[in-house]
Enzyme design. Structure first.
Site, mmCIF file in Angstrom:
data_model
loop_
_atom_site.group_PDB
_atom_site.id
_atom_site.type_symbol
_atom_site.label_atom_id
_atom_site.label_comp_id
_atom_site.label_asym_id
_atom_site.label_seq_id
_atom_site.Cartn_x
_atom_site.Cartn_y
_atom_site.Cartn_z
ATOM 1 N N LYS A 13 0.844 -1.243 -0.109
ATOM 2 C CA LYS A 13 -0.040 -0.139 -0.049
ATOM 3 C C LYS A 13 0.828 1.202 0.097
ATOM 4 O O LYS A 13 0.633 2.181 -0.903
ATOM 5 C CB LYS A 13 -1.002 -0.015 1.290
ATOM 6 C CG LYS A 13 -1.915 -1.168 1.212
ATOM 7 C CD LYS A 13 -3.005 -1.034 2.464
ATOM 8 C CE LYS A 13 -2.197 -1.087 3.967
ATOM 9 N NZ LYS A 13 -1.536 -2.242 4.088
ATOM 10 N N ARG A 87 -10.434 0.191 7.935
ATOM 11 C CA ARG A 87 -9.963 -1.001 8.323
ATOM 12 C C ARG A 87 -11.030 -1.811 8.980
ATOM 13 O O ARG A 87 -10.795 -3.118 9.448
ATOM 14 C CB ARG A 87 -8.801 -0.962 9.278
ATOM 15 C CG ARG A 87 -7.424 -1.700 8.699
ATOM 16 C CD ARG A 87 -6.539 -1.169 9.568
ATOM 17 N NE ARG A 87 -5.132 -1.735 9.464
ATOM 18 C CZ ARG A 87 -4.079 -1.296 8.863
ATOM 19 N NH1 ARG A 87 -3.942 -0.014 8.223
ATOM 20 N NH2 ARG A 87 -2.869 -2.112 8.947
ATOM 21 N N ARG A 126 11.780 -5.663 4.871
ATOM 22 C CA ARG A 126 11.355 -4.293 4.918
ATOM 23 C C ARG A 126 12.371 -3.477 5.773
ATOM 24 O O ARG A 126 12.641 -3.897 7.033
ATOM 25 C CB ARG A 126 10.036 -4.182 5.276
ATOM 26 C CG ARG A 126 9.555 -2.618 5.427
ATOM 27 C CD ARG A 126 8.166 -2.234 5.251
ATOM 28 N NE ARG A 126 7.377 -2.696 6.355
ATOM 29 C CZ ARG A 126 6.176 -2.695 6.598
ATOM 30 N NH1 ARG A 126 5.610 -1.864 5.843
ATOM 31 N NH2 ARG A 126 5.786 -3.113 7.814
ATOM 32 N N ARG A 159 10.520 -1.987 11.548
ATOM 33 C CA ARG A 159 9.483 -1.715 12.427
ATOM 34 C C ARG A 159 9.310 -2.368 13.541
ATOM 35 O O ARG A 159 9.470 -3.891 13.321
ATOM 36 C CB ARG A 159 8.088 -1.588 11.503
ATOM 37 C CG ARG A 159 7.904 -0.065 10.911
ATOM 38 C CD ARG A 159 6.909 0.047 9.935
ATOM 39 N NE ARG A 159 5.525 -0.605 10.305
ATOM 40 C CZ ARG A 159 4.496 -0.524 9.654
ATOM 41 N NH1 ARG A 159 4.511 0.331 8.404
ATOM 42 N NH2 ARG A 159 3.427 -1.553 9.953
ATOM 43 N N ARG A 170 -0.736 -9.561 12.821
ATOM 44 C CA ARG A 170 -1.568 -8.647 11.843
ATOM 45 C C ARG A 170 -2.224 -9.333 10.886
ATOM 46 O O ARG A 170 -3.231 -8.856 10.461
ATOM 47 C CB ARG A 170 -0.343 -7.803 11.547
ATOM 48 C CG ARG A 170 0.122 -6.821 12.520
ATOM 49 C CD ARG A 170 1.637 -6.284 12.041
ATOM 50 N NE ARG A 170 1.415 -5.331 11.078
ATOM 51 C CZ ARG A 170 2.565 -5.051 10.373
ATOM 52 N NH1 ARG A 170 3.724 -5.370 10.618
ATOM 53 N NH2 ARG A 170 2.502 -4.327 9.115
HETATM 54 P P1 AP5 Z 1 4.879 -1.549 1.979
HETATM 55 O O1 AP5 Z 1 4.658 -0.622 0.696
HETATM 56 O O2 AP5 Z 1 5.484 -1.051 3.190
HETATM 57 O O3 AP5 Z 1 3.373 -2.537 2.097
HETATM 58 P P2 AP5 Z 1 2.176 -1.895 3.182
HETATM 59 O O4 AP5 Z 1 0.951 -2.515 2.488
HETATM 60 O O5 AP5 Z 1 2.000 -0.352 3.390
HETATM 61 O O6 AP5 Z 1 2.356 -2.531 4.419
HETATM 62 P P3 AP5 Z 1 2.144 -1.912 6.090
HETATM 63 O O7 AP5 Z 1 2.991 -2.861 6.802
HETATM 64 O O8 AP5 Z 1 2.615 -0.732 6.109
HETATM 65 O O9 AP5 Z 1 0.776 -2.412 6.344
HETATM 66 P P4 AP5 Z 1 -0.125 -2.286 7.550
HETATM 67 O O10 AP5 Z 1 -1.363 -2.009 7.078
HETATM 68 O O11 AP5 Z 1 0.133 -3.514 8.214
HETATM 69 O O12 AP5 Z 1 0.686 -1.083 8.491
HETATM 70 P P5 AP5 Z 1 0.011 0.066 8.812
HETATM 71 O O13 AP5 Z 1 1.200 1.011 8.905
HETATM 72 O O14 AP5 Z 1 -0.937 0.493 8.006
HETATM 73 O O15 AP5 Z 1 5.334 -2.798 1.353
HETATM 74 C C1 AP5 Z 1 6.109 -3.977 2.250
HETATM 75 C C2 AP5 Z 1 7.496 -4.365 1.968
HETATM 76 O O16 AP5 Z 1 7.195 -4.894 0.533
HETATM 77 C C3 AP5 Z 1 8.441 -3.185 1.582
HETATM 78 O O17 AP5 Z 1 9.758 -3.858 1.851
HETATM 79 C C4 AP5 Z 1 8.445 -3.018 0.185
HETATM 80 O O18 AP5 Z 1 9.619 -2.428 -0.236
HETATM 81 C C5 AP5 Z 1 8.232 -4.362 -0.410
HETATM 82 N N1 AP5 Z 1 7.356 -4.396 -1.700
HETATM 83 C C6 AP5 Z 1 6.112 -3.694 -1.883
HETATM 84 N N2 AP5 Z 1 5.662 -3.980 -3.038
HETATM 85 C C7 AP5 Z 1 6.305 -4.945 -3.674
HETATM 86 C C8 AP5 Z 1 6.212 -5.711 -4.906
HETATM 87 N N3 AP5 Z 1 5.175 -5.654 -5.629
HETATM 88 N N4 AP5 Z 1 7.236 -6.853 -4.911
HETATM 89 C C9 AP5 Z 1 8.224 -7.035 -3.968
HETATM 90 N N5 AP5 Z 1 8.251 -6.372 -2.788
HETATM 91 C C10 AP5 Z 1 7.432 -5.400 -2.697
HETATM 92 O O19 AP5 Z 1 -0.449 -0.009 10.328
HETATM 93 C C11 AP5 Z 1 0.289 -0.313 11.335
HETATM 94 C C12 AP5 Z 1 -0.550 -0.544 12.560
HETATM 95 O O20 AP5 Z 1 -1.418 0.798 12.911
HETATM 96 C C13 AP5 Z 1 -1.675 -1.614 12.560
HETATM 97 O O21 AP5 Z 1 -1.331 -2.767 12.926
HETATM 98 C C14 AP5 Z 1 -2.679 -0.871 13.425
HETATM 99 O O22 AP5 Z 1 -2.445 -1.168 14.884
HETATM 100 C C15 AP5 Z 1 -2.443 0.495 13.596
HETATM 101 N N6 AP5 Z 1 -3.522 1.139 12.428
HETATM 102 C C16 AP5 Z 1 -3.241 1.761 11.228
HETATM 103 N N7 AP5 Z 1 -4.350 1.938 10.622
HETATM 104 C C17 AP5 Z 1 -5.312 1.769 11.367
HETATM 105 C C18 AP5 Z 1 -6.670 1.842 11.493
HETATM 106 N N8 AP5 Z 1 -7.594 2.101 10.192
HETATM 107 N N9 AP5 Z 1 -7.635 1.184 12.392
HETATM 108 C C19 AP5 Z 1 -6.904 0.736 13.573
HETATM 109 N N10 AP5 Z 1 -5.790 0.659 13.523
HETATM 110 C C20 AP5 Z 1 -4.804 1.068 12.668
HETATM 111 MG MG MG Z 2 2.248 1.018 4.851
#
Ligand code: AP5
Ligand code: MG
Length: 218
Positions: A13, A87, A126, A159, A170
């Site tokens: 994402k 979410r 990552r 992270r 997760r």
């Molecule tokens: P990356 O682009 O970082 O993936 P991402 O989908 O953004 O992953 P996140 O871990 O950020 O998602 P998340 O939803 O768990 O975390 P968030 O920060 O939102 O890519 C991942 C890796 O793969 C990288 O190394 C990248 O280089 C590589 N990559 C990408 N695309 C690739 C490809 N096509 N091929 C190969 N490699 C690739 O949330 C964190 C925490 O915050 C949650 O657990 C929760 O506690 C809280 N939170 C956030 N939002 C909410 C909400 N709306 N409600 C409640 N709690 C929330």
């Molecule tokens: Mg992210």
């Protein structure tokens, strides 16, 4: 354009959002990035969010809905991409209500689909910049200098929620609480595009641009 980007942890994402906002001049609103910023600043919100985030659970809806409504209000007329929000179905209905109050709605939902096993691999590789939020991968997207952010020279980190154990939590949280959001949007006749996010990042963004270019042309 007002876009929601849905997908499991590690589906790409953040990576794809950066490319989308550059092409269409939109604001990138990542709930995870906003929460991490609150933690760095040591705010009450950041302190409350910490335990949930580090265990792989969701932060309570009420906190998130308020936080994101504030952020959305500051978006430019061109629009925004929501990354990691909504979410839960409750977050999605609250978002629809607050947009409707401003005569707005979500135009398109992009659903990044990925296999769990690939998520585990990507998360292990990552590395993130704690300063600017840039995302790297030790296998696929290496920084120019190992361990250092290309943008600002900050030392890259893993992270705290990228450990194997927390990633498993997760993923479970995603399947239980976030997958129903996809059905919610499909049942509400929103435009939902399923995108195969197992593919190479360049192939994924090409699929996304085909859909969004068509939308931008009207
Ligand atoms: P990356 O682009 O970082 O993936 P991402 O989908 O953004 O992953 P996140 O871990 O950020 O998602 P998340 O939803 O768990 O975390 P968030 O920060 O939102 O890519 C991942 C890796 O793969 C990288 O190394 C990248 O280089 C590589 N990559 C990408 N695309 C690739 C490809 N096509 N091929 C190969 N490699 C690739 O949330 C964190 C925490 O915050 C949650 O657990 C929760 O506690 C809280 N939170 C956030 N939002 C909410 C909400 N709306 N409600 C409640 N709690 C929330
Ligand atoms: Mg992210």
């Amino acid at each position: 354009m007002r876009i929601v980007l849905l997908g499991a942890p590690g589906s790409g994402k953040g990576t794809q959002c950066k490319r989308i906002v550059t092409r269409y001049g939109l604001l990138h609103l990542s709930s995870g990035d906003i929460l991490r910023q609150q933690r760095v600043e040591g705010t009450e919100l950041g302190k409350t969010a910490r335990t949930y985030m580090d265990s792989g659970a969701l932060v309570p809806d009420q906190i998130i809905v308020e936080m994101m409504a504030d952020a959305i209000m500051k978006a430019p007329d061109a629009g925004f991409v929501l990354d990691g929000f909504p979410r839960t179905v409750n977050q999605a209905t609250e978002l629809a209500k607050s947009l409707a109050a401003a005569n707005q709605k979500i135009d398109v939902i992009l659903n990044l689909q990925i296999d769990d096993q690939l998520v585990v691999e990507r998360m292990a590789g990552r590395r993130s910049c704690p300063q600017c939020g840039a995302v790297y991968n030790i296998e696929r997207f290496k920084p120019k200098v190992e361990g250092v952010c290309d943008n600002d020279g900050t030392k890259l980190i893993q992270r705290p929620d990228d450990s194997a154990e927390v990633v498993a939590n997760r993923l479970e949280t995603y399947h239980l609480q976030t997958e129903p959001v996809i059905d919610y949007y499909k049942k509400n006749s929103s435009t939902v595009y399923d995108i195969d996010a197992n593919k190479d990042a360049e192939e994924v963004i090409a699929l996304v641009f085909v859909k969004l270019d068509a939308l931008a042309r009207g």
